[in-house]
Write an enzyme that holds these catalytic residues in place. Structure first.
Site, PDB file in Angstrom:
ATOM      1  N   ASP A   1      37.570  33.052  31.364  1.00  0.00           N
ATOM      2  CA  ASP A   1      38.290  32.208  32.316  1.00  0.00           C
ATOM      3  C   ASP A   1      39.788  32.501  32.205  1.00  0.00           C
ATOM      4  OD1 ASP A   1      37.487  29.260  33.818  1.00  0.00           O
ATOM      5  OD2 ASP A   1      39.605  29.716  33.480  1.00  0.00           O
TER       6      ASP A   1
ATOM      7  N   HIS B   1      28.838  28.950  39.224  1.00  0.00           N
ATOM      8  CA  HIS B   1      29.214  29.517  37.932  1.00  0.00           C
ATOM      9  C   HIS B   1      29.004  28.492  36.840  1.00  0.00           C
ATOM     10  CE1 HIS B   1      32.795  27.641  39.708  1.00  0.00           C
ATOM     11  NE2 HIS B   1      33.138  27.316  38.470  1.00  0.00           N
TER      12      HIS B   1
HETATM   13  P1  5GP Z   1      35.452  25.249  38.671  1.00  0.00           P
HETATM   14  O1  5GP Z   1      36.522  24.206  38.604  1.00  0.00           O
HETATM   15  O2  5GP Z   1      35.214  25.733  40.067  1.00  0.00           O
HETATM   16  O3  5GP Z   1      34.188  24.829  37.970  1.00  0.00           O
HETATM   17  O4  5GP Z   1      35.966  26.451  37.807  1.00  0.00           O
HETATM   18  C1  5GP Z   1      36.620  27.553  38.317  1.00  0.00           C
HETATM   19  C2  5GP Z   1      37.184  28.287  37.135  1.00  0.00           C
HETATM   20  O5  5GP Z   1      37.546  29.573  37.561  1.00  0.00           O
HETATM   21  C3  5GP Z   1      38.421  27.633  36.535  1.00  0.00           C
HETATM   22  O6  5GP Z   1      38.178  27.340  35.174  1.00  0.00           O
HETATM   23  C4  5GP Z   1      39.510  28.678  36.735  1.00  0.00           C
HETATM   24  O7  5GP Z   1      40.398  28.747  35.645  1.00  0.00           O
HETATM   25  C5  5GP Z   1      38.709  29.949  36.883  1.00  0.00           C
HETATM   26  N1  5GP Z   1      39.335  30.962  37.726  1.00  0.00           N
HETATM   27  C6  5GP Z   1      39.850  30.777  38.964  1.00  0.00           C
HETATM   28  N2  5GP Z   1      40.324  31.931  39.474  1.00  0.00           N
HETATM   29  C7  5GP Z   1      40.076  32.873  38.522  1.00  0.00           C
HETATM   30  C8  5GP Z   1      40.333  34.282  38.464  1.00  0.00           C
HETATM   31  O8  5GP Z   1      40.870  34.904  39.381  1.00  0.00           O
HETATM   32  N3  5GP Z   1      39.956  34.921  37.327  1.00  0.00           N
HETATM   33  C9  5GP Z   1      39.351  34.274  36.306  1.00  0.00           C
HETATM   34  N4  5GP Z   1      39.014  35.010  35.239  1.00  0.00           N
HETATM   35  N5  5GP Z   1      39.083  32.956  36.319  1.00  0.00           N
HETATM   36  C10 5GP Z   1      39.449  32.259  37.421  1.00  0.00           C
END
Ligand code: 5GP
Length: 113
Positions: free
Chosen positions: A29, A99
């Site tokens: 992440d 995810h």
């Molecule tokens: P959600 O809140 O949708 O469950 O989690 C999305 C996750 O994706 C977040 O923890 C955020 O830090 C991560 N994330 C968002 N954009 C990117 C990216 O471009 N690269 C990586 N490695 N992680 C990302």
């Protein structure tokens, strides 16, 4: 609609990939919430668990086994870790490509508040 994770799958933008096979990808992440914070995704674009169908049952079952395998490879399985998937607004989902967060490498807080 495709998300930034599709670009990571297609290697159009970089990520620190820790695991890849034909159907799944795992990468660190960008904004880690624990010492180990890895995202595991199927390459198939499914919006979230709420959008998954019976057709996805085998893929999502295999995804759980892949998560466990990655955790063992990362060396965090024996001490323990947490797996989270966020769904829609109240769940805090920001990226609408299903995810699973693997969080570990340290003792995690038990409560959300
Ligand atoms: P959600 O809140 O949708 O469950 O989690 C999305 C996750 O994706 C977040 O923890 C955020 O830090 C991560 N994330 C968002 N954009 C990117 C990216 O471009 N690269 C990586 N490695 N992680 C990302």
């Amino acid at each position: 609609m495709s998300t930034i994770f599709k670009k990571i799958i297609d290697k159009e933008i970089p990520a620190n990939i820790v695991y890849e096979d034909e159907d799944f990808l795992a990468f660190n992440d960008i904004n880690p919430q624990a010492k180990v914070h890895v995202l595991v995704i199927p390459k198939k674009e499914i919006r979230n668990l709420d959008a998954a169908t019976e057709e996805d049952a085998l893929l999502l079952g295999r995804l759980q086994l892949v998560i466990a395998k990655i955790a063992r490879q990362l060396g965090i399985a024996e001490e323990g870790y947490r797996v989270i998937t966020n769904i829609n607004g109240n769940g805090g989902q920001e990226v609408f490509h299903i995810h699973y967060h693997i969080l570990g490498g340290e003792k995690l807080p038990v409560t959300l508040k």
